[in-house]
Design a protein around this motif. Structure first.
Motif, short mmCIF file in Angstrom:
data_model
loop_
_atom_site.label_atom_id
_atom_site.label_comp_id
_atom_site.label_asym_id
_atom_site.label_seq_id
_atom_site.Cartn_x
_atom_site.Cartn_y
_atom_site.Cartn_z
N ALA A 1 23.86 53.97 -5.45
CA ALA A 1 24.44 52.61 -4.75
C ALA A 1 25.14 52.10 -5.22
N ALA B 1 17.86 55.56 -5.41
CA ALA B 1 18.27 54.71 -5.96
C ALA B 1 18.91 53.55 -4.91
N ALA C 1 19.11 49.67 -4.46
CA ALA C 1 20.52 48.95 -4.51
C ALA C 1 21.07 47.82 -3.40
#
Length: 217
Positions: A175, A210, A214
């Motif tokens: 991220a 993840a 992001a």
């Protein structure tokens, strides 16, 4: 906003292909390089590729492959893209693209500002760029070494074709890498493994979650 697209590379078996697809991977990478712990025999890759649903791109990673080697791979494995991860020249990239009629992704190793010019050159002949960490001198593998580079080098950069960020990415840092670089696509191999060549389904799921959560800067 378009979702971040994730490539899971070096998939070894049906269970991990299914884990990647179910988690939302946009690309699956199959490695054809004997020195790699992720290397697949062509027949095994063909079986795995047949189980991939439409809409998920099947990518063959090769390293300085000859026409004969590429003929064997493309003749047996249903593919959507070729990834050239060696020292192939821009001319060779263009030649492969013309010969096989498949989109070509060219991996370019980056360690410092002096490596960025190659991205412009390859970006004019490839369909996509894979911006990876340059392997250390003497490394056996051109990628999949778990190394990162200074992401600020490619922050907000634009090349003649789409690009994908790779190199040292994990569920814990992807991220931040997306935030710093503005990458819309990311690639991972060793970062979702419990040992070299051993994929971990939980890490695959965590990485994709993840990445897709992001927010690029």
């Amino acid at each position: 906003m378009d979702q971040i697209r994730v490539k899971i590379c070096g998939l070894p078996d049906k269970a991990h292909v299914e884990a990647a697809v179910t988690a939302g991977a946009a690309y699956l990478g199959f490695v054809f390089f004997a020195k790699s712990p992720r290397h697949l025999e062509i027949a095994d890759a063909a079986r795995l590729a047949l189980d991939v649903p439409p809409g998920v791109a099947k990518v063959a990673l090769t390293v300085n492959a000859t026409d004969a080697e590429l003929d064997a791979i493309t003749g047996a494995v249903p593919l959507d893209m070729l990834q050239l991860h060696g020292t192939e020249s821009p001319d060779r990239v263009a030649e492969v693209r013309a010969r096989y009629g498949l989109p070509v992704m060219k991996a370019v190793g980056v360690a410092g500002p002096e490596d960025l010019a190659a991205l412009d050159a390859y970006g004019r002949v490839a369909d996509q760029l894979l911006v990876d960490a340059k392997p250390p001198k003497g490394a056996a593998l051109p990628g999949g070494n778990g190394l990162a580079f200074d992401w600020r080098l490619v922050a907000k950069k634009y090349w003649p074709c789409p690009w994908m960020l790779a190199g040292g990415l994990t569920p814990l840092n992807v991220a931040e890498a997306i935030r710093l670089t503005g990458a819309r696509q990311v690639d991972v191999s060793s970062g979702v493994e419990s040992a070299p060549g051993v994929k971990d389904a939980e890490l695959i799921r965590a990485f994709i979650a993840a990445a897709r959560g992001a927010v690029p800067a």
